[in-house]
Design a protein around this motif. Structure first.
Motif, PDB file in Angstrom:
ATOM      1  N   ARG A 125      17.186  26.399  16.197  1.00 48.78           N
ATOM      2  CA  ARG A 125      16.433  25.221  15.737  1.00 48.78           C
ATOM      3  C   ARG A 125      17.217  24.420  14.693  1.00 48.78           C
ATOM      4  N   ALA A 126      17.858  25.116  13.753  1.00 52.47           N
ATOM      5  CA  ALA A 126      18.644  24.418  12.727  1.00 52.47           C
ATOM      6  C   ALA A 126      19.809  23.660  13.362  1.00 52.47           C
ATOM      7  N   GLY A 127      20.418  24.241  14.366  1.00 52.54           N
ATOM      8  CA  GLY A 127      21.514  23.572  15.061  1.00 52.54           C
ATOM      9  C   GLY A 127      21.058  22.313  15.766  1.00 52.54           C
ATOM     10  N   LEU A 128      19.881  22.365  16.374  1.00 54.47           N
ATOM     11  CA  LEU A 128      19.322  21.162  17.005  1.00 54.47           C
ATOM     12  C   LEU A 128      19.046  20.090  15.952  1.00 54.47           C
ATOM     13  N   ASP A 129      18.446  20.503  14.844  1.00 51.86           N
ATOM     14  CA  ASP A 129      18.125  19.553  13.779  1.00 51.86           C
ATOM     15  C   ASP A 129      19.382  18.892  13.209  1.00 51.86           C
ATOM     16  N   ALA A 130      20.485  19.625  13.193  1.00 49.68           N
ATOM     17  CA  ALA A 130      21.729  19.102  12.616  1.00 49.68           C
ATOM     18  C   ALA A 130      22.539  18.265  13.617  1.00 49.68           C
ATOM     19  N   LEU A 131      22.168  18.309  14.878  1.00 47.12           N
ATOM     20  CA  LEU A 131      22.928  17.601  15.906  1.00 47.12           C
ATOM     21  C   LEU A 131      22.793  16.093  15.720  1.00 47.12           C
ATOM     22  N   ASP A 132      23.931  15.381  15.752  1.00 45.73           N
ATOM     23  CA  ASP A 132      23.892  13.929  15.547  1.00 45.73           C
ATOM     24  C   ASP A 132      23.941  13.150  16.862  1.00 45.73           C
ATOM     25  N   GLU A 133      23.724  13.836  17.976  1.00 39.37           N
ATOM     26  CA  GLU A 133      23.625  13.192  19.280  1.00 39.37           C
ATOM     27  C   GLU A 133      22.264  13.538  19.869  1.00 39.37           C
ATOM     28  N   PRO A 134      21.711  12.664  20.717  1.00 41.64           N
ATOM     29  CA  PRO A 134      20.389  12.964  21.274  1.00 41.64           C
ATOM     30  C   PRO A 134      20.417  14.157  22.226  1.00 41.64           C
TER      31      PRO A 134
END
Length: 145
Positions: A125-134
């Motif tokens: 979940r943290a990795g998704l939140d940190a992702l800067d692409e959709p």
């Protein structure tokens, strides 16, 4: 603009620690984005059969597609430039602990997939939140719990 119906099966693939697998799409005509494994049904194919086939083709994993956990209608233009209205059914697959999540096998990718699906990654979940692409579906954190 008329849209072509596109029934599709998508897989929410979770590893033994609850991370979800996403592929990064890098098309020529739009910014990169991340998406779950899956794709359009073949003629006469059921959603569950398509989920099993897409999982095998895109990841090399042979597994029961699990239960259908969500359905989405989405309008978009495919990588091939076709405007569609997609009836997407999502299936949950959990990898057993003895399956190495690093062993994703993309040998079954089509020529188009090899061209635009250049990488993959497991996300918590943290990795998704940190992702800067959709990423898609945009409510993925709710679907993975």
């Amino acid at each position: 603009m008329a849209r072509v119906p596109r029934p599709a099966a998508r897989i929410i693939l979770l590893d033994s620690v609850g991370r979800v697998l996403l592929f990064r799409f890098d098309p020529d005509d739009r910014p990169p984005f991340w998406c779950t494994p899956g794709g359009a049904l073949d003629p006469g194919e059921s959603y569950a059969a398509a989920a099993r086939r897409e999982l095998r083709e895109e990841t090399g994993i042979e597994a029961d597609p699990g239960p259908e956990i969500a359905r989405r209608l989405a309008e978009f233009v495919t990588i091939e430039g076709v405007p569609v209205i997609a009836d997407e059914r999502y299936f949950l697959v959990r990898l057993p602990a003895d399956v190495d999540p690093a062993a994703i096998d993309t040998a079954g990718h089509t020529e188009l997939e090899r061209r635009v699906m250049r990488s993959w990654r497991w996300f918590d979940r943290a990795g998704l939140d940190a992702l800067d692409e959709p990423w898609f579906p945009d409510d993925l954190p709710d679907l993975i719990g």
